[in-house]
Design a protein around this motif. Sequence first.
Motif, PDB file in Angstrom:
ATOM      1  N   ILE A  54      40.683  46.630  12.156  1.00 60.52           N
ATOM      2  CA  ILE A  54      41.008  48.056  12.310  1.00 60.52           C
ATOM      3  C   ILE A  54      42.518  48.306  12.422  1.00 60.52           C
ATOM      4  CG2 ILE A  54      40.877  49.985  13.959  1.00 60.52           C
ATOM      5  CD1 ILE A  54      37.935  49.387  14.328  1.00 60.52           C
ATOM      6  N   PRO A  55      43.265  47.528  13.224  1.00 62.88           N
ATOM      7  CA  PRO A  55      44.703  47.797  13.328  1.00 62.88           C
ATOM      8  C   PRO A  55      45.488  47.576  12.040  1.00 62.88           C
ATOM      9  CG  PRO A  55      43.943  46.472  15.187  1.00 62.88           C
ATOM     10  CD  PRO A  55      42.839  46.494  14.182  1.00 62.88           C
ATOM     11  N   LEU A  56      44.895  46.881  11.068  1.00 63.04           N
ATOM     12  CA  LEU A  56      45.604  46.575   9.821  1.00 63.04           C
ATOM     13  C   LEU A  56      45.564  47.723   8.821  1.00 63.04           C
ATOM     14  CD1 LEU A  56      44.256  42.947   9.188  1.00 63.04           C
ATOM     15  CD2 LEU A  56      46.461  43.584  10.171  1.00 63.04           C
ATOM     16  N   ALA A  57      44.659  48.687   9.024  1.00 65.21           N
ATOM     17  CA  ALA A  57      44.391  49.695   8.002  1.00 65.21           C
ATOM     18  C   ALA A  57      45.616  50.533   7.666  1.00 65.21           C
ATOM     19  CB  ALA A  57      43.243  50.600   8.457  1.00 65.21           C
ATOM     20  N   GLY A  58      46.368  50.973   8.666  1.00 69.47           N
ATOM     21  CA  GLY A  58      47.527  51.824   8.412  1.00 69.47           C
ATOM     22  C   GLY A  58      48.597  51.117   7.609  1.00 69.47           C
ATOM     23  N   TRP A  59      48.953  49.895   8.021  1.00 70.59           N
ATOM     24  CA  TRP A  59      49.962  49.129   7.283  1.00 70.59           C
ATOM     25  C   TRP A  59      49.480  48.838   5.861  1.00 70.59           C
ATOM     26  CZ3 TRP A  59      49.315  44.271   5.119  1.00 70.59           C
ATOM     27  CH2 TRP A  59      50.462  43.716   4.530  1.00 70.59           C
ATOM     28  N   ALA A  60      48.228  48.437   5.713  1.00 71.98           N
ATOM     29  CA  ALA A  60      47.704  48.100   4.388  1.00 71.98           C
ATOM     30  C   ALA A  60      47.743  49.303   3.450  1.00 71.98           C
ATOM     31  CB  ALA A  60      46.272  47.580   4.513  1.00 71.98           C
ATOM     32  N   GLN A  61      47.437  50.485   3.953  1.00 71.40           N
ATOM     33  CA  GLN A  61      47.494  51.676   3.114  1.00 71.40           C
ATOM     34  C   GLN A  61      48.924  51.966   2.683  1.00 71.40           C
ATOM     35  OE1 GLN A  61      46.204  55.323   4.971  1.00 71.40           O
ATOM     36  NE2 GLN A  61      46.212  56.470   3.068  1.00 71.40           N
ATOM     37  N   SER A  62      49.878  51.845   3.600  1.00 75.65           N
ATOM     38  CA  SER A  62      51.281  52.082   3.264  1.00 75.65           C
ATOM     39  C   SER A  62      51.796  51.063   2.258  1.00 75.65           C
ATOM     40  CB  SER A  62      52.141  52.037   4.534  1.00 75.65           C
ATOM     41  OG  SER A  62      51.742  53.035   5.446  1.00 75.65           O
ATOM     42  N   ARG A 185      57.517  49.102   0.886  1.00 72.61           N
ATOM     43  CA  ARG A 185      57.319  47.713   1.284  1.00 72.61           C
ATOM     44  C   ARG A 185      57.520  47.584   2.796  1.00 72.61           C
ATOM     45  NH1 ARG A 185      55.492  47.863  -2.947  1.00 72.61           N
ATOM     46  NH2 ARG A 185      55.810  46.523  -4.781  1.00 72.61           N
ATOM     47  N   PRO A 186      56.677  48.264   3.564  1.00 73.31           N
ATOM     48  CA  PRO A 186      56.855  48.200   5.020  1.00 73.31           C
ATOM     49  C   PRO A 186      56.641  46.788   5.539  1.00 73.31           C
ATOM     50  CG  PRO A 186      54.733  49.166   4.461  1.00 73.31           C
ATOM     51  CD  PRO A 186      55.470  49.013   3.182  1.00 73.31           C
ATOM     52  N   ARG A 187      57.472  46.392   6.477  1.00 73.74           N
ATOM     53  CA  ARG A 187      57.326  45.067   7.064  1.00 73.74           C
ATOM     54  C   ARG A 187      56.094  45.038   7.960  1.00 73.74           C
ATOM     55  NH1 ARG A 187      62.686  42.888   9.789  1.00 73.74           N
ATOM     56  NH2 ARG A 187      61.245  41.121  10.017  1.00 73.74           N
ATOM     57  N   PHE A 188      55.394  43.924   7.890  1.00 73.34           N
ATOM     58  CA  PHE A 188      54.210  43.776   8.726  1.00 73.34           C
ATOM     59  C   PHE A 188      54.625  43.440  10.151  1.00 73.34           C
ATOM     60  CE2 PHE A 188      50.631  41.106  10.361  1.00 73.34           C
ATOM     61  CZ  PHE A 188      49.703  42.132  10.423  1.00 73.34           C
ATOM     62  N   ASP A 189      54.100  44.208  11.105  1.00 69.16           N
ATOM     63  CA  ASP A 189      54.420  44.010  12.520  1.00 69.16           C
ATOM     64  C   ASP A 189      53.539  42.883  13.069  1.00 69.16           C
ATOM     65  OD1 ASP A 189      55.146  44.222  15.156  1.00 69.16           O
ATOM     66  OD2 ASP A 189      54.181  46.168  15.493  1.00 69.16           O
ATOM     67  N   THR A 190      53.990  41.660  12.847  1.00 67.13           N
ATOM     68  CA  THR A 190      53.180  40.497  13.224  1.00 67.13           C
ATOM     69  C   THR A 190      52.931  40.437  14.719  1.00 67.13           C
ATOM     70  OG1 THR A 190      54.123  39.268  11.356  1.00 67.13           O
ATOM     71  CG2 THR A 190      52.998  37.981  13.066  1.00 67.13           C
ATOM     72  N   LEU A 191      53.978  40.644  15.502  1.00 72.13           N
ATOM     73  CA  LEU A 191      53.824  40.566  16.957  1.00 72.13           C
ATOM     74  C   LEU A 191      52.888  41.663  17.461  1.00 72.13           C
ATOM     75  CD1 LEU A 191      54.484  39.322  19.658  1.00 72.13           C
ATOM     76  CD2 LEU A 191      56.592  40.698  19.736  1.00 72.13           C
ATOM     77  N   GLY A 192      53.018  42.863  16.884  1.00 65.40           N
ATOM     78  CA  GLY A 192      52.128  43.954  17.285  1.00 65.40           C
ATOM     79  C   GLY A 192      50.673  43.621  17.011  1.00 65.40           C
ATOM     80  N   TRP A 193      50.414  43.024  15.839  1.00 63.05           N
ATOM     81  CA  TRP A 193      49.038  42.663  15.511  1.00 63.05           C
ATOM     82  C   TRP A 193      48.523  41.546  16.424  1.00 63.05           C
ATOM     83  CZ3 TRP A 193      46.898  38.250  12.752  1.00 63.05           C
ATOM     84  CH2 TRP A 193      45.556  38.415  12.416  1.00 63.05           C
ATOM     85  N   LEU A 194      49.411  40.593  16.764  1.00 61.95           N
ATOM     86  CA  LEU A 194      49.008  39.491  17.642  1.00 61.95           C
ATOM     87  C   LEU A 194      48.770  39.955  19.078  1.00 61.95           C
ATOM     88  CD1 LEU A 194      51.344  36.609  16.385  1.00 61.95           C
ATOM     89  CD2 LEU A 194      48.884  36.903  15.975  1.00 61.95           C
ATOM     90  N   LEU A 195      49.247  41.152  19.405  1.00 59.50           N
ATOM     91  CA  LEU A 195      48.969  41.732  20.720  1.00 59.50           C
ATOM     92  C   LEU A 195      47.748  42.656  20.683  1.00 59.50           C
ATOM     93  CD1 LEU A 195      52.585  42.670  21.906  1.00 59.50           C
ATOM     94  CD2 LEU A 195      51.108  40.911  22.911  1.00 59.50           C
ATOM     95  N   LEU A 196      47.704  43.537  19.670  1.00 61.64           N
ATOM     96  CA  LEU A 196      46.672  44.562  19.642  1.00 61.64           C
ATOM     97  C   LEU A 196      45.299  44.006  19.265  1.00 61.64           C
ATOM     98  CD1 LEU A 196      45.818  47.481  19.906  1.00 61.64           C
ATOM     99  CD2 LEU A 196      46.609  47.890  17.567  1.00 61.64           C
ATOM    100  N   SER A 197      45.219  43.220  18.211  1.00 60.46           N
ATOM    101  CA  SER A 197      43.904  42.716  17.781  1.00 60.46           C
ATOM    102  C   SER A 197      43.230  41.853  18.846  1.00 60.46           C
ATOM    103  CB  SER A 197      44.041  41.946  16.466  1.00 60.46           C
ATOM    104  OG  SER A 197      44.228  42.843  15.395  1.00 60.46           O
ATOM    105  N   PRO A 198      43.932  40.862  19.447  1.00 63.06           N
ATOM    106  CA  PRO A 198      43.272  40.098  20.519  1.00 63.06           C
ATOM    107  C   PRO A 198      42.875  40.965  21.710  1.00 63.06           C
ATOM    108  CG  PRO A 198      45.196  38.909  19.719  1.00 63.06           C
ATOM    109  CD  PRO A 198      45.240  40.278  19.102  1.00 63.06           C
ATOM    110  N   SER A 199      43.660  42.012  21.988  1.00 60.83           N
ATOM    111  CA  SER A 199      43.298  42.880  23.114  1.00 60.83           C
ATOM    112  C   SER A 199      41.997  43.612  22.827  1.00 60.83           C
ATOM    113  CB  SER A 199      44.425  43.887  23.402  1.00 60.83           C
ATOM    114  OG  SER A 199      44.459  44.926  22.446  1.00 60.83           O
ATOM    115  N   LEU A 200      41.835  44.109  21.598  1.00 62.73           N
ATOM    116  CA  LEU A 200      40.600  44.800  21.236  1.00 62.73           C
ATOM    117  C   LEU A 200      39.423  43.840  21.224  1.00 62.73           C
ATOM    118  CD1 LEU A 200      41.831  47.110  18.327  1.00 62.73           C
ATOM    119  CD2 LEU A 200      41.533  47.679  20.737  1.00 62.73           C
TER     120      LEU A 200
END
Length: 468
Positions: A54-62, A185-200
């Motif tokens: 779910i957290p990947l959807a916004g970046w992937a669309q952009s 070509r938005p940069r992927f927020d790797t640290l944000g994903w490594l925080l948000l996805s495991p939290s969910l």
Amino acid sequence: MKIAVTLVVGSLAVVFDTTIVSVALQTLSQQLHVPISTIQWVSTGYLLALGVSIPLAGWAQSRFGGRRVWMFALTVFLVGSILCSLAWNAESLIVSRIVEGFGGGLMLPLFSTMIMQAAAGKALGRTMSIVTLPLVVGPIVGPVIGGVLLNWLDWRWLFWVNVPFCVIGFILAWRMLDPDATDARPRFDTLGWLLLSPSLVAILLGLTNSSQAGGFGRTDSFAPLLVGALLLLIFALYSARRSGNALVNIKLLAHRPLASASASLFLSGAALYGGMALLPLYWQQVRGADALQAGLLVAPLGIGALLSRPLAGGLSDRIGAKWVAFTGFAIVGLSTVPFALASTTTNKWFLMGVLVVRGFGLAAVSIPLQVAAFVGLRREQIPHAGIITRITQQIGGSFGVAVLAVILDAALHHHPGSATQAARAFDQAFWWAAGFAALSLLLSLLLPGRTPTEAVKQPEAITSPETV
């Protein structure tokens, strides 16, 4: 309209799949010769995969464009469904469900985001009356479809039924959706994903485990919940510093319509999915219905939902979200009370009539909340809002199921034995469900009262969420 129809067809596979499988766990346990504790991972694995994607959807669309991501997610879900249909044991079925969940997790927030961007602030209520159709009707109709399939066909048809939706949805997307190619070509927020996805994942896992004996006192419940909450807090602080460059811009919650709609969506998720978890169990444990009969007895919810959609959509456009949602939550709360007072002899036709009213209220709630969440946001902010609302509703649904399961389990231990005693236990759980609706009633007063169309006509008034 063509975009709405295209996305609705594809999303039906995802929405039906979740609830169809929920009624089949006992059958799957018997057919695959494993305990319920193992087969439960068919649902849990799917749910956790949603938390990853779910957290990947916004970046992937952009990065790739909505059409490409939608078609990719549909393909992943189709492959997962076919693998589920061909599963040879419980382990292969669980892995295949995780594949399904990854595709479904991309589609759920993208669904509302693409619709809202295409609508561009015009007739949002009527648009949402179409868009939210599968989200409301799916949990209601799914158990009926599941019961019918299990009654007459092999369990593998629970997953083969997804294939036509996926194939038709893919063809429609290929022909109807704009290519929306992007040079961004938005940069992927790797640290944000490594925080948000495991939290969910941790929060959803903790809530799922709390539905079992022991409730929130279980180590495998409170430990993941604590870890998930801590990671979510760290992500919020991190996201607030990165703002627009974050995987999900948490600063958008400073925008009151989104914040109030998200809070209400959390509780509406609890009311919808929590109530849906209780109702089939009530018909089975108190009234002696089998799985198919229980599904059919819950079906009047869908009738009520269909009846209210045109009215709720039009009113949301004319008078705004606040009073439509307020009325809807009031209907949901009042129509839950008869089940809190029901006994083993309460007339079934009366209760089925009450379910029509409850379905009417649930659908009336979903439309204004989805509209209000996007009021006044710029186009580039909509994907972030879509992810936020999807996360809050997903966690709210899991929270509602977990809390009501804990309450019901404790009440059943205090009232063991006959169906009459079980009815008393269900009465307590339904009072709590009514309480969710009452709290939602109060929160709905924070929703915008003016019409969504008026608010979106002046997006330049919102230069950043902080100014709201």
